[in-house]
Write a protein that holds these residues in place. Structure first.
Motif, PDB file in Angstrom:
ATOM      1  N   THR A  91       0.786  -1.175   0.317  1.00  9.14           N
ATOM      2  CA  THR A  91      -0.241  -0.049   0.255  1.00  9.14           C
ATOM      3  C   THR A  91       0.942   1.317   0.165  1.00  9.14           C
ATOM      4  N   ARG A  92       0.160   2.484  -0.852  1.00 12.16           N
ATOM      5  CA  ARG A  92       1.142   3.430  -0.613  1.00 12.16           C
ATOM      6  C   ARG A  92       0.125   4.559   0.025  1.00 12.16           C
ATOM      7  N   ARG A  93       0.072   5.435   0.956  1.00 10.63           N
ATOM      8  CA  ARG A  93      -0.919   6.298   2.025  1.00 10.63           C
ATOM      9  C   ARG A  93      -0.782   8.200   0.570  1.00 10.63           C
ATOM     10  N   ILE A  94      -2.024   8.535   0.650  1.00  5.44           N
ATOM     11  CA  ILE A  94      -2.482   9.199  -0.267  1.00  5.44           C
ATOM     12  C   ILE A  94      -3.005  10.480   0.642  1.00  5.44           C
ATOM     13  N   GLU A  95      -2.915  12.329   0.909  1.00  5.66           N
ATOM     14  CA  GLU A  95      -3.031  12.043   1.598  1.00  5.66           C
ATOM     15  C   GLU A  95      -4.393  13.467   1.646  1.00  5.66           C
ATOM     16  N   SER A  96      -4.641  13.748   0.004  1.00 11.97           N
ATOM     17  CA  SER A  96      -4.540  14.844  -0.562  1.00 11.97           C
ATOM     18  C   SER A  96      -5.636  14.581  -2.617  1.00 11.97           C
ATOM     19  N   VAL A  97      -5.883  15.525  -3.115  1.00 17.38           N
ATOM     20  CA  VAL A  97      -6.884  15.272  -3.829  1.00 17.38           C
ATOM     21  C   VAL A  97      -6.246  16.549  -4.787  1.00 17.38           C
ATOM     22  N   ARG A  98      -6.155  16.900  -6.218  1.00 13.15           N
ATOM     23  CA  ARG A  98      -5.727  17.506  -6.556  1.00 13.15           C
ATOM     24  C   ARG A  98      -6.814  17.370  -8.189  1.00 13.15           C
ATOM     25  N   LEU A  99      -7.730  18.732  -7.924  1.00 12.24           N
ATOM     26  CA  LEU A  99      -8.511  18.329  -8.992  1.00 12.24           C
ATOM     27  C   LEU A  99      -8.752  19.718  -9.589  1.00 12.24           C
ATOM     28  N   TYR A 100      -9.260  19.099 -11.522  1.00  9.57           N
ATOM     29  CA  TYR A 100      -8.612  19.435 -12.353  1.00  9.57           C
ATOM     30  C   TYR A 100      -9.877  19.826 -13.007  1.00  9.57           C
ATOM     31  N   ALA A 101      -9.985  21.220 -13.873  1.00 10.71           N
ATOM     32  CA  ALA A 101     -10.902  21.846 -14.200  1.00 10.71           C
ATOM     33  C   ALA A 101     -10.558  21.364 -15.835  1.00 10.71           C
ATOM     34  N   PRO A 102     -11.951  21.428 -16.898  1.00 17.09           N
ATOM     35  CA  PRO A 102     -11.153  21.113 -18.075  1.00 17.09           C
ATOM     36  C   PRO A 102     -10.075  21.951 -18.634  1.00 17.09           C
ATOM     37  N   SER A 103      -9.792  23.121 -18.079  1.00 17.21           N
ATOM     38  CA  SER A 103      -8.944  24.025 -18.709  1.00 17.21           C
ATOM     39  C   SER A 103      -7.197  23.768 -18.138  1.00 17.21           C
ATOM     40  N   LEU A 104      -7.821  23.144 -17.232  1.00 23.15           N
ATOM     41  CA  LEU A 104      -6.675  21.948 -16.296  1.00 23.15           C
ATOM     42  C   LEU A 104      -5.907  23.191 -15.172  1.00 23.15           C
ATOM     43  N   LYS A 105      -6.630  24.118 -14.862  1.00 18.85           N
ATOM     44  CA  LYS A 105      -6.122  24.631 -14.379  1.00 18.85           C
ATOM     45  C   LYS A 105      -6.720  23.046 -12.791  1.00 18.85           C
ATOM     46  N   GLN A 106      -6.301  24.047 -11.954  1.00 17.09           N
ATOM     47  CA  GLN A 106      -6.108  23.004 -10.292  1.00 17.09           C
ATOM     48  C   GLN A 106      -6.773  23.195  -9.521  1.00 17.09           C
ATOM     49  N   VAL A 107      -6.973  22.442  -8.256  1.00 15.45           N
ATOM     50  CA  VAL A 107      -7.427  23.149  -6.732  1.00 15.45           C
ATOM     51  C   VAL A 107      -6.819  21.706  -6.352  1.00 15.45           C
ATOM     52  N   ALA A 108      -6.484  22.569  -4.727  1.00 14.31           N
ATOM     53  CA  ALA A 108      -5.741  21.273  -4.125  1.00 14.31           C
ATOM     54  C   ALA A 108      -7.172  21.430  -2.658  1.00 14.31           C
ATOM     55  N   LEU A 109      -6.876  19.743  -2.760  1.00 14.20           N
ATOM     56  CA  LEU A 109      -8.466  19.283  -1.573  1.00 14.20           C
ATOM     57  C   LEU A 109      -7.352  18.230  -0.457  1.00 14.20           C
ATOM     58  N   ALA A 110      -7.858  18.701   0.447  1.00 10.24           N
ATOM     59  CA  ALA A 110      -7.558  18.053   1.350  1.00 10.24           C
ATOM     60  C   ALA A 110      -8.219  18.068   2.987  1.00 10.24           C
ATOM     61  N   ALA A 111      -8.659  17.071   3.185  1.00 11.42           N
ATOM     62  CA  ALA A 111      -9.677  16.464   4.983  1.00 11.42           C
ATOM     63  C   ALA A 111      -8.652  16.203   5.714  1.00 11.42           C
ATOM     64  N   PRO A 112      -8.266  17.010   7.122  1.00 12.75           N
ATOM     65  CA  PRO A 112      -7.615  16.290   8.245  1.00 12.75           C
ATOM     66  C   PRO A 112      -7.491  14.960   8.759  1.00 12.75           C
ATOM     67  N   GLY A 113      -6.559  14.551   8.903  1.00  9.25           N
ATOM     68  CA  GLY A 113      -6.814  13.051   9.572  1.00  9.25           C
ATOM     69  C   GLY A 113      -7.202  11.309   7.790  1.00  9.25           C
ATOM     70  N   TYR A 114      -7.436  12.322   6.813  1.00 15.19           N
ATOM     71  CA  TYR A 114      -8.250  11.038   5.863  1.00 15.19           C
ATOM     72  C   TYR A 114      -7.022  11.389   4.497  1.00 15.19           C
ATOM     73  N   TYR A 115      -7.163  10.233   4.512  1.00  9.44           N
ATOM     74  CA  TYR A 115      -6.094   9.458   3.507  1.00  9.44           C
ATOM     75  C   TYR A 115      -7.050   7.838   3.042  1.00  9.44           C
ATOM     76  N   PHE A 116      -6.675   8.163   1.509  1.00  2.00           N
ATOM     77  CA  PHE A 116      -6.884   6.429   0.821  1.00  2.00           C
ATOM     78  C   PHE A 116      -5.278   5.966   0.974  1.00  2.00           C
ATOM     79  N   LEU A 117      -5.441   5.001   0.057  1.00  2.00           N
ATOM     80  CA  LEU A 117      -4.801   3.883   0.390  1.00  2.00           C
ATOM     81  C   LEU A 117      -4.409   2.467  -1.655  1.00  2.00           C
ATOM     82  N   THR A 118      -3.330   3.506  -2.400  1.00  2.00           N
ATOM     83  CA  THR A 118      -3.977   2.745  -3.628  1.00  2.00           C
ATOM     84  C   THR A 118      -2.627   1.611  -3.660  1.00  2.00           C
ATOM     85  N   THR A 119      -2.414   0.923  -3.763  1.00  2.00           N
ATOM     86  CA  THR A 119      -1.970  -0.876  -3.424  1.00  2.00           C
ATOM     87  C   THR A 119      -1.621  -0.974  -5.209  1.00  2.00           C
ATOM     88  N   ASP A 120      -0.548  -2.511  -4.704  1.00  2.00           N
ATOM     89  CA  ASP A 120      -0.319  -3.007  -5.263  1.00  2.00           C
ATOM     90  C   ASP A 120      -1.586  -4.008  -5.419  1.00  2.00           C
TER      91      ASP A 120
END
Length: 385
Positions: A91-120
């Motif tokens: 597993t690998r811990r991921i703690e934030s999201v980068r959301l991209y609009a169609p123009s590729l402008k982006q915004v960083a999102l996070a919630a303290p204590g929340y995370y995802f696990l990407t996996t093998d």
């Protein structure tokens, strides 16, 4: 939780002997589960831990082969299910999201204590197979479900024997659902994902999500760092009358650089398949046959995430079957239907997104408080610490 209880581990030989013996009513098994992915494994482990005779049929000889899941695990599943015992190397811990609009402008999102696990993910599926056997289930790899016939008190499964309950955890196009006359999933996304072994994103600690009506009508594209490299995917609304394959190569040419994916990479493995997006099927259980996971449509209509909901539902089904057979508890069919998440709000959002998806509002409002709030609700459910 099944992962926190002590258990007896049976050897393959003793497991086989135990499961091949018929009971006084002529049944070899209490439960036959079709499918060894997350929902099927959760159901089988819950039932086997409680002493039932469980057989799991998995058509693939290698559980990690030809996958149709991104393998991204949300915090709740990582902490509240057997998946909390996954080896750290998978597993690998991921703690934030980068959301991209169609123009590729982006915004960083996070919630303290929340995370995802990407996996093998292939390694995770093989680990799950080991857990099934360790809990005493008779796992039969390379054994596809072909047919079953209704008998008094259960089902006769071709090539397997008699079982009191048949559980379909065999994916979006469930054979169990068709054979048993249960509800079938009718609305899908179609997704494709590349694996780039050894690659690394410029921002490897974020899940990169791209909104684009051109490349992903009805859903999104994504980039994520996993333990072995980068996974890059794209999904769109599936229309059987006008089937369209996602243009993942075009998407990566446009979005890959913005997301920090190195150029001129060649993908290793490719995953592809249908993803239910309409919520649980109406006729989910009847006459000793029960659906769970993708077969039951237990997938978020908005995020297409299903691992946590599938695990919880599968585990509930397995425990309910055991409670019914051993202690005279309520009919597990009733429990399975009641336990299925309804996703009412998310189904409404899915309906709106399918019909009102335009690029310009995301380009215009990406940094606005309402859009940020909505995005955080989708990705984090406001579940930080």
């Amino acid at each position: 939780m099944a992962c926190s209880r002590p258990r007896t581990t049976l050897s393959p030989s003793s497991t086989g002997e135990m499961h091949m013996a018929r009971d006084a009513d002529g049944f070899e098994f209490d439960v036959v589960v079709v499918g060894a992915s997350f929902a099927g494994a959760a159901c089988a482990i819950a039932a086997a831990w409680r002493g039932l005779r469980v057989c799991v049929l998995e058509r693939k000889r290698d559980p990690g082969d030809k996958l149709r899941t991104t393998g991204i695990i949300v915090k709740e599943a990582a902490e509240q299910t057997l998946l909390q015992h996954l080896p750290a190397a998978m597993t690998r811990r991921i703690e934030s999201v980068r959301l991209y609009a169609p123009s590729l402008k982006q915004v960083a999102l996070a919630a303290p204590g929340y995370y995802f696990l990407t996996t093998d993910t292939p390694a995770v599926m093989r680990w799950l197979a080991g857990q099934l056997r360790g809990h005493g289930a008779d796992l039969r790899l390379g054994c596809a479900f072909t047919d079953a016939g209704r008998i008094d008190g259960g089902w006769e499964v071709t090539g397997v024997g008699r079982t009191r309950y048949l559980v379909g955890a065999d994916g979006a196009r469930s054979r169990v659902a068709r054979r048993c006359g249960l509800g079938e999933v009718r609305q899908f996304l179609y997704g494709i994902e590349y694996e780039f072994p050894g690659a690394r994103l410029a921002d490897a600690d974020a899940l990169h999500c791209f909104i684009s009506r051109r490349y992903a009508p009805g859903y999104i594209g994504w980039l994520a760092q996993n333990p072995g490299g980068v996974q890059a995917g794209l999904a769109l609304r599936h229309d059987p009358a006008q089937a369209r394959v996602p243009d993942i190569d075009g998407f990566l040419l446009r979005a890959g650089i913005a997301g920090g994916l190195p150029r001129h990479l060649r993908p290793g493995h490719t995953r592809a398949g249908l993803i239910p997006c309409s919520g649980p099927v109406l006729d989910l259980a009847r006459d000793h046959a029960i659906l769970t996971g993708d077969a039951a449509g237990i997938v978020s209509p908005v995020t297409a995430g299903g691992i946590h909901a599938a695990w919880e539902h599968g585990e509930t089904v397995g425990a309910a079957i055991a409670a019914h057979l051993r202690d005279g508890g309520p009919a597990p069919e009733t429990v399975a239907i009641a336990a299925a998440p309804r996703f009412r709000t998310k189904r409404a959002l899915r309906w709106l997104y399918d019909r009102l998806q335009f690029d310009w509002p995301f380009d215009l409002l990406l940094h606005s408080p309402p859009l940020r709030w909505a995005a955080e609700q989708v990705y984090f459910h406001k579940r930080g610490s």
